[in-house]
Motif scaffolding. Structure first.
Motif, PDB file in Angstrom:
ATOM      1  N   TRP A 252     -53.926 -47.504 -31.871  1.00 17.42           N
ATOM      2  CA  TRP A 252     -52.999 -47.119 -31.313  1.00 17.42           C
ATOM      3  C   TRP A 252     -53.829 -47.583 -29.736  1.00 17.42           C
ATOM      4  CZ3 TRP A 252     -52.312 -42.852 -27.607  1.00 17.42           C
ATOM      5  CH2 TRP A 252     -50.854 -44.113 -27.086  1.00 17.42           C
TER       6      TRP A 252
ATOM      7  N   PRO B 230     -52.619 -48.358 -26.145  1.00 19.63           N
ATOM      8  CA  PRO B 230     -51.702 -48.809 -25.405  1.00 19.63           C
ATOM      9  C   PRO B 230     -51.903 -49.602 -24.343  1.00 19.63           C
ATOM     10  CG  PRO B 230     -52.766 -46.601 -25.310  1.00 19.63           C
ATOM     11  CD  PRO B 230     -52.708 -47.184 -26.600  1.00 19.63           C
TER      12      PRO B 230
ATOM     13  N   TYR C 157     -47.451 -51.808 -19.017  1.00 16.28           N
ATOM     14  CA  TYR C 157     -47.791 -50.626 -20.098  1.00 16.28           C
ATOM     15  C   TYR C 157     -47.163 -51.359 -21.137  1.00 16.28           C
ATOM     16  CZ  TYR C 157     -46.989 -46.756 -23.525  1.00 16.28           C
ATOM     17  OH  TYR C 157     -46.687 -46.492 -25.141  1.00 16.28           O
TER      18      TYR C 157
ATOM     19  N   ASN D 260     -46.998 -51.133 -25.620  1.00 15.83           N
ATOM     20  CA  ASN D 260     -48.245 -50.538 -26.871  1.00 15.83           C
ATOM     21  C   ASN D 260     -48.329 -51.406 -27.623  1.00 15.83           C
ATOM     22  OD1 ASN D 260     -48.368 -48.070 -28.704  1.00 15.83           O
ATOM     23  ND2 ASN D 260     -46.629 -47.934 -29.374  1.00 15.83           N
TER      24      ASN D 260
ATOM     25  N   LYS E 111     -45.605 -53.927 -28.450  1.00 18.43           N
ATOM     26  CA  LYS E 111     -44.129 -54.014 -28.058  1.00 18.43           C
ATOM     27  C   LYS E 111     -43.669 -55.217 -27.024  1.00 18.43           C
ATOM     28  CE  LYS E 111     -41.531 -50.495 -25.056  1.00 18.43           C
ATOM     29  NZ  LYS E 111     -41.799 -48.841 -24.190  1.00 18.43           N
TER      30      LYS E 111
END
Length: 140
Positions: free
Chosen positions: A61, A63, A68, A70, A102
């Motif tokens: 994961w 980020p 931001y 993801n 994302k």
């Protein structure tokens, strides 16, 4: 600045391995001295075929915080290691990643090849380490 923390241990026997990594990354900005910019959390399970060869599969994961974004990364590793000149510990790693980012349509596929060398300082627990990694994006 990267500050990784690793755990690499065996599970049921010496052949089945578990790997966990937390890698917070900070960077210097114009507004502040340092800001928390990225985080990399990886976990994987692997099999140590012999002293020189291992394979892992895992999930990361990833980020980013400014702005931001993801990202989820399932990945697979193949590792080969050996010792040169009785002290230089070499590791070669190929990693394939399936990247789900994302606001990006579809999966992005990336291959990575890393070369790492480590020489122990005297007989203690400290090493001088050098590494280089090549990234190849196959789409996006």
């Amino acid at each position: 600045m990267w500050m990784p923390v690793y755990l690499n241990t065996h599970l049921f026997n010496k052949k089945v391995r578990f790997y966990l990594e937390a890698q917070p990354r900070v960077e210097r900005t114009a507004d502040s001295l340092f800001t928390f910019a990225q985080l990399r959390l990886r976990s994987s399970i692997g099999y140590q075929f012999n002293r020189s060869f291992a394979a892992y599969t895992g999930y990361a994961w990833c980020p980013d915080f400014h702005p931001y974004r993801n990202e989820n990364r399932p990945y697979q590793d193949l590792l080969f290691g050996h010792v040169l000149l009785k002290r230089l510990q070499m590791v070669y790693r190929y990693r394939s990643e399936e990247r789900f980012i994302k606001h990006v349509h579809g999966m992005s596929y990336r291959g990575r090849f890393k070369i790492r060398g480590a020489v122990p300082i005297r007989e203690g627990p400290f090493y001088v380490i050098g590494s280089e990694e090549l990234f190849v994006n196959f789409n996006h």
